[in-house]
Design a protein around this motif. Structure first.
Motif, PDB file in Angstrom:
ATOM      1  N   SER A   4       2.821  -3.237   3.242  1.00  0.00           N
ATOM      2  CA  SER A   4       3.512  -2.199   4.000  1.00  0.00           C
ATOM      3  C   SER A   4       3.261  -0.819   3.403  1.00  0.00           C
ATOM      4  N   ASP A   5       3.361  -0.701   2.083  1.00  0.00           N
ATOM      5  CA  ASP A   5       3.122   0.588   1.413  1.00  0.00           C
ATOM      6  C   ASP A   5       1.705   1.078   1.673  1.00  0.00           C
ATOM      7  N   ASN A   6       0.746   0.170   1.635  1.00  0.00           N
ATOM      8  CA  ASN A   6      -0.649   0.520   1.874  1.00  0.00           C
ATOM      9  C   ASN A   6      -0.844   1.029   3.304  1.00  0.00           C
ATOM     10  N   ILE A   7      -0.201   0.359   4.261  1.00  0.00           N
ATOM     11  CA  ILE A   7      -0.316   0.764   5.660  1.00  0.00           C
ATOM     12  C   ILE A   7       0.351   2.125   5.880  1.00  0.00           C
ATOM     13  N   VAL A   8       1.519   2.320   5.271  1.00  0.00           N
ATOM     14  CA  VAL A   8       2.207   3.612   5.378  1.00  0.00           C
ATOM     15  C   VAL A   8       1.290   4.731   4.905  1.00  0.00           C
ATOM     16  N   HIS A   9       0.693   4.546   3.735  1.00  0.00           N
ATOM     17  CA  HIS A   9      -0.167   5.581   3.156  1.00  0.00           C
ATOM     18  C   HIS A   9      -1.352   5.893   4.075  1.00  0.00           C
ATOM     19  N   LYS A  10      -1.989   4.848   4.579  1.00  0.00           N
ATOM     20  CA  LYS A  10      -3.171   5.052   5.431  1.00  0.00           C
ATOM     21  C   LYS A  10      -2.811   5.674   6.770  1.00  0.00           C
ATOM     22  N   LEU A  11      -1.702   5.229   7.367  1.00  0.00           N
ATOM     23  CA  LEU A  11      -1.294   5.786   8.652  1.00  0.00           C
ATOM     24  C   LEU A  11      -0.838   7.239   8.505  1.00  0.00           C
TER      25      LEU A  11
END
Length: 225
Positions: free
Chosen positions: A10-17
């Motif tokens: 989730s943290d990785n997706i937040v950062h990329k989005l």
């Protein structure tokens, strides 16, 4: 999937989005569909849903009454507001440090600065150290509530720094400003340190505003040939 793995994804997706939205890769009001995002990031829909909830709280996306999640984007005014808050928090930290009877040591701030050597720090590392430097400024106040407030906008700041620091467009100036702030603090010239910080943050703000405006123009040209 255990909770630790879910949070990591989730943290990785937040950062990329967040970064993709800042770079204008999504159109304003574009519908962010969970299945499409799950496929894009190679995950299930659960961490995607968690990530979207974070971005809703940050204001990068909005959930409509229909349940659709759409891109809010970030405006020049949003960036100006963010940097105004940064200055309020960081300048308050310097003023609080100056009033301490037994001041917290400057060494952690100096250690961070010493690692910001442009000869060996890669762009990604430079942004990390830029973040660490400003966090150390906040920590000088010894105020947990102040630190929590700064960390609350920290990830947004980090994403912006990754964009504005890319390729070191202001690398030398950033290092010079950081050095001046430390020098003024060492010499107990708090007003000068705050003035340097204010100009330093203003220049970062202007760099990001210019980037956003440029991306808007590119988006307009691509959709209206």
């Amino acid at each position: 999937m255990d909770l630790t793995e879910r949070n990591r994804l989730s943290d990785n997706i937040v950062h990329k989005l967040r970064k993709a939205i800042l770079l204008g890769e999504f159109a304003l009001d574009e519908h962010l569909r969970e299945p499409a995002l799950a496929e894009r990031f190679g995950t299930s829909r659960t961490p995607v849903r968690d990530a979207l909830m974070v971005l809703i709280r940050e204001g990068f996306v909005a959930k409509l009454s229909s349940g659709r999640v759409v891109v809010q984007g970030i405006s020049s005014e949003d960036i100006t507001n963010l940097y105004e808050v940064r200055f309020i928090l960081e300048s308050h930290a310097l003023a609080a440090w100056a009033k301490q009877i037994e001041r917290l040591p400057l060494q952690p701030l100096k250690n961070c600065f010493e690692r910001m050597n442009l000869n060996f720090v890669r762009s990604g590392e430079f942004s990390e150290l830029d973040m660490e430097y400003h966090e150390q400024l906040i920590r000088l106040a010894g105020n947990k509530s102040l630190l929590q407030s700064w960390l609350g906008i920290g990830e947004t700041i980090h994403s912006i720094l990754e964009i504005t620091n890319q390729g070191y467009p202001r690398g030398e100036q950033i290092v010079q400003d950081h050095s001046k702030i430390i020098e003024f603090l060492d010499r107990n010239k708090i007003d000068e340190a705050v003035a340097t910080l204010k100009q330093h943050l203003y220049e970062g703000q202007m760099t990001m505003v210019e980037t956003v405006e440029k991306l808007k123009k590119l988006k307009t040209h691509s959709t209206n040939p």
